[in-house]
Design an enzyme around this catalytic site. Structure first.
Site, short mmCIF file in Angstrom:
data_model
loop_
_atom_site.label_atom_id
_atom_site.label_comp_id
_atom_site.label_asym_id
_atom_site.label_seq_id
_atom_site.Cartn_x
_atom_site.Cartn_y
_atom_site.Cartn_z
CG HIS A 86 0.59 6.18 -0.55
ND1 HIS A 86 -0.60 6.59 -1.30
CD2 HIS A 86 0.06 5.76 0.35
CE1 HIS A 86 -1.72 6.32 -0.80
NE2 HIS A 86 -1.30 5.35 0.66
CG HIS B 15 -1.27 1.18 1.18
ND1 HIS B 15 -2.94 1.26 0.98
CD2 HIS B 15 -1.33 2.57 1.70
CE1 HIS B 15 -3.40 2.49 1.75
NE2 HIS B 15 -2.59 3.08 2.13
CD GLU B 16 2.04 3.36 3.62
OE1 GLU B 16 1.90 4.26 2.94
OE2 GLU B 16 1.19 3.14 4.30
#
Length: 259
Positions: free
Chosen positions: A177, A173-174
């Site tokens: 980003h 997920h990170e």
């Protein structure tokens, strides 16, 4: 939770600037090829408080399984992640307090960060509360290179002790980003541009837990509850869309030179 909340207004100006910069470089938003390999070098910084599992002292095996999981999650994107080195630093201040926009974060990254804009620096720490992680977006690199990278909860690695978040998907997920993706609920609105990806339906709220179905915006399709860029439990997250892959490839190429 994840620290990468962006206001609708900020996202709009980021996207406008991106399109201007892209045009100036003679490129466009369809300028990518998912078949083409886009290798990413990873440097993992283990920040620990004690040489125990609860002190954040991750083993090489745990780190390797994190990288393997991430490669599986990004299958089909062209991105491949390769671990180049692991550093280990005993620092309780960084371990417990390196939350976003803190002095501990700045100190940790200025001391440990290596490589250029194309090198993924991962910092595993033990910040408490509901902390899971946060990341630097690619368009922020030019103004603050030292601040680049992903900070994540050490116990979210595959087989870790963070209940419901221990399949390595916090890192996935990170890194989304870090590659330029917003949350699927970006803007928390059923109108507007949302996450600037055409094949993720509008979504009003983040998803908690593991619902079987959720639709917060009528028309457009159900919420992306299984998407890595939502907040569902790890066991319920298992997809990116081709639109997300396309956006990530363009962003990574333009801002990070990864293509």
């Amino acid at each position: 939770s994840c620290g990468n909340e962006v206001s609708e207004e900020d996202a709009r100006s980021i996207e406008e600037q991106f399109r201007i910069d892209l045009g100036s470089a003679g490129r466009n938003e369809t300028d990518f090829d998912l078949e083409r390999a886009a290798p990413i070098t990873v440097v993992w910084h283990v920040v620990y408080a004690a040489t125990t599992s609860s002190g954040g002292y991750l083993s090489n095996a745990a780190i390797s399984s994190s990288i393997s999981a991430m490669n599986a999650h990004y299958a089909g994107s062209g991105f491949t992640f390769t671990l180049s080195r692991v550093t280990r630093t005993r620092n309780s201040n960084w371990f417990y307090y390196a939350d976003q926009d803190t002095a501990a974060e700045a100190s940790m990254k200025r001391s440990l960060r290596v490589g250029g804009r194309n090198v993924l620096n991962v910092y595993s720490v033990g910040v408490g509360g509901g902390f899971l992680g946060y990341s630097a977006f690619p368009w922020r690199y030019s103004n603050a290179p030292y601040n680049d990278g992903v900070v994540m909860l050490y116990s979210s690695v595959p087989g870790g002790t963070k209940t419901n978040y221990n399949q390595g998907k916090t890192l996935t997920h990170e890194v989304g980003h870090w590659l330029g993706l917003y949350h699927v609920f970006q803007g928390n609105s059923c109108s507007g541009s949302g996450d600037y990806v055409s094949d993720t339906p509008p979504q009003l709220t983040s998803t908690g837990g593991c619902p079987s179905y959720k639709d917060t915006c009528t028309g457009g399709g159900p919420d992306s509850i299984h998407n890595y860029m939502d907040y569902s439990y790890d066991q319920c997250m298992y997809q990116f869309t081709s639109g997300q892959y396309g956006r990530a490839r363009v962003m990574a190429s333009f801002y990070r030179g990864i293509s």
